[in-house]
Design a protein around this motif. Sequence first.
Motif, PDB file in Angstrom:
ATOM      1  N   SER A  27       1.273  -1.369  -0.629  1.00 16.05           N
ATOM      2  CA  SER A  27       0.181   0.143  -0.182  1.00 16.05           C
ATOM      3  C   SER A  27       0.859   1.119   0.068  1.00 16.05           C
ATOM      4  O   SER A  27       0.286   2.226  -0.463  1.00 16.05           O
ATOM      5  CB  SER A  27      -0.927   0.399   1.307  1.00 16.05           C
ATOM      6  OG  SER A  27      -0.088  -0.048   2.313  1.00 16.05           O
ATOM      7  N   CYS A  28       1.731   1.004   0.546  1.00 16.96           N
ATOM      8  CA  CYS A  28       3.239   2.159   0.570  1.00 16.96           C
ATOM      9  C   CYS A  28       3.410   2.721  -0.510  1.00 16.96           C
ATOM     10  O   CYS A  28       3.511   3.843  -0.928  1.00 16.96           O
ATOM     11  CB  CYS A  28       4.245   2.389   1.848  1.00 16.96           C
ATOM     12  SG  CYS A  28       5.538   3.390   1.591  1.00 16.96           S
ATOM     13  N   LEU A  74      -4.915   5.593   4.999  1.00 17.61           N
ATOM     14  CA  LEU A  74      -4.556   4.285   4.300  1.00 17.61           C
ATOM     15  C   LEU A  74      -3.474   3.590   5.383  1.00 17.61           C
ATOM     16  O   LEU A  74      -3.850   2.459   5.944  1.00 17.61           O
ATOM     17  CB  LEU A  74      -4.556   3.640   3.383  1.00 17.61           C
ATOM     18  CG  LEU A  74      -3.415   2.556   2.748  1.00 17.61           C
ATOM     19  CD1 LEU A  74      -5.027   1.513   2.405  1.00 17.61           C
ATOM     20  CD2 LEU A  74      -3.593   2.914   1.219  1.00 17.61           C
ATOM     21  N   LEU A  75      -2.245   4.250   6.097  1.00 15.91           N
ATOM     22  CA  LEU A  75      -1.205   4.160   5.909  1.00 15.91           C
ATOM     23  C   LEU A  75      -1.504   3.621   7.367  1.00 15.91           C
ATOM     24  O   LEU A  75      -1.163   2.711   8.143  1.00 15.91           O
ATOM     25  CB  LEU A  75      -0.462   4.677   5.743  1.00 15.91           C
ATOM     26  CG  LEU A  75       0.859   4.959   4.733  1.00 15.91           C
ATOM     27  CD1 LEU A  75       2.246   5.620   4.065  1.00 15.91           C
ATOM     28  CD2 LEU A  75       0.695   3.692   4.444  1.00 15.91           C
ATOM     29  N   ALA A 117      12.852   1.085   1.786  1.00 18.73           N
ATOM     30  CA  ALA A 117      12.275   0.095   1.316  1.00 18.73           C
ATOM     31  C   ALA A 117      10.998   0.997   0.008  1.00 18.73           C
ATOM     32  O   ALA A 117      11.319   0.648  -1.422  1.00 18.73           O
ATOM     33  CB  ALA A 117      12.411  -1.225   1.079  1.00 18.73           C
ATOM     34  N   SER A 118      10.069   1.105   0.605  1.00 18.67           N
ATOM     35  CA  SER A 118       8.779   1.050  -0.155  1.00 18.67           C
ATOM     36  C   SER A 118       9.206   2.462  -0.829  1.00 18.67           C
ATOM     37  O   SER A 118       8.331   2.810  -2.012  1.00 18.67           O
ATOM     38  CB  SER A 118       7.557   1.347   0.717  1.00 18.67           C
ATOM     39  OG  SER A 118       7.309   0.236   1.743  1.00 18.67           O
ATOM     40  N   ALA A 167       5.945   8.289   8.098  1.00 15.89           N
ATOM     41  CA  ALA A 167       7.169   6.412   8.405  1.00 15.89           C
ATOM     42  C   ALA A 167       6.636   7.370  10.414  1.00 15.89           C
ATOM     43  O   ALA A 167       6.659   6.822  10.899  1.00 15.89           O
ATOM     44  CB  ALA A 167       8.311   6.889   8.203  1.00 15.89           C
ATOM     45  N   ALA A 168       7.483   8.646   9.933  1.00 18.17           N
ATOM     46  CA  ALA A 168       7.951   8.899  11.666  1.00 18.17           C
ATOM     47  C   ALA A 168       6.468   9.366  12.411  1.00 18.17           C
ATOM     48  O   ALA A 168       6.413   9.084  13.629  1.00 18.17           O
ATOM     49  CB  ALA A 168       8.108  10.932  11.446  1.00 18.17           C
ATOM     50  N   LEU A 169       5.412   9.538  11.869  1.00 14.06           N
ATOM     51  CA  LEU A 169       3.845   9.813  12.355  1.00 14.06           C
ATOM     52  C   LEU A 169       3.525   8.021  12.898  1.00 14.06           C
ATOM     53  O   LEU A 169       2.924   8.511  13.497  1.00 14.06           O
ATOM     54  CB  LEU A 169       3.154  10.155  11.709  1.00 14.06           C
ATOM     55  CG  LEU A 169       3.354  11.795  11.515  1.00 14.06           C
ATOM     56  CD1 LEU A 169       2.280  12.075  10.409  1.00 14.06           C
ATOM     57  CD2 LEU A 169       2.918  12.405  12.482  1.00 14.06           C
TER      58      LEU A 169
END
Length: 284
Positions: A27-28, A74-75, A117-118, A167-169
Motif C-alpha cells: 500500500s505504501c 490508508l497507512l 524500501a517502499s 513514517a515518523a507519524l
Amino acid sequence: MAKGFYCKLALTNLGKNRKFYFPYMLSCILMVMLHFVLCSLTYTDTWESIPSSGLLYSILTLGCCVVEIFALILLFYTNGFLMKRRKREFGLYNVLGMEKRHIGRVLFWETLFAFTASILIGLGLGMLMSKLAELLLCNMLKFQIRYTIEFLPQAFLRTAAAFSLYAALMLVYSLRQLRKAKPVELLHSVSAGEREPKANWLLALVALIEMENGSGRLAVPSGASAAVDLVAAGYDGTVLRLDRDGKPARDLYAAQPWFWSAPSAAARICARMGISGQKLDVLI
C-alpha cells in the motif's frame, strides 16, 4: 546489547512477519508511486505553452493533496492492523526481559527499513509511470506530445518528504501504543476482539443463516450460548469455540467477522433480509 543487535533483529522480524508487512509495504509503494506521478504532472513545464493551463495545474495540485490525505489514512489503517497482529510478539519480548525502550528501538529500525524500501521502490515505479501518464494525458487532451524525459527534483523532494513524515507519524503512533500497553495486555491483544454479541439470539440467528448458506462450520466466542450448538446440530454442522479448539477456531473466527460483535451480527442479518426479501419475524 551487542552492536547492531536491534538492526539485525528488525531485519529478522521483517522476514518472519512478511505476510503482515507485505500488504503494508505494498500500500505504501502504490501510494508513493501515485503521488510521484501526480507531482511529476504538476511540476512539468509541458503545460506552460498551453492556453488555460492554470486550471489543469490547479486540478493536479488538488490531486496531490487528495492523495496525501488518502495515503495518510490508508497507512494509519494498515499500520494499526500490523501493530495489532504483532502485539503478542512484543509482549513476549517484554516478558523475556526486553524493556519497552528496547522494543521501541526494534520498531524504529523496522519502520526505517520498511519505509525506505517502499519509498525507493515507489519512486522507481513512479519514474517509469510518470512519463507514460504524461503521454496519455497529452493524447487525451489533444496537446502536443513531448518525448523528452525531465528530471523533476520538486516531485522527488515532495514525495520523499511527505512519506518520510508519514513514517515518523507511524513510528510515534506505534511507540505510543506500545508505551500504554501492559505486558499481559500485549500477550492477549490478538484475542481482544473475542467478545460475544450482547444478545445471544443475534448470535444464534447468524449461526442459522450460516448453516442455511451451507457453511457447515462456525467459530464463536468462548462464552457463546448453547443455542448456537443446537442450531448447528440441526444442520449436522460443527461449532468451534475459541477457548477449546485453538488455532483452527481462531482462523475461522477471523474469517467470520459477523460473530465478533452485536453490530456486525445485526449487519449480517440485515444483509440476509435484503438479499432474500424475508422479514425478521420469518427468519426468527
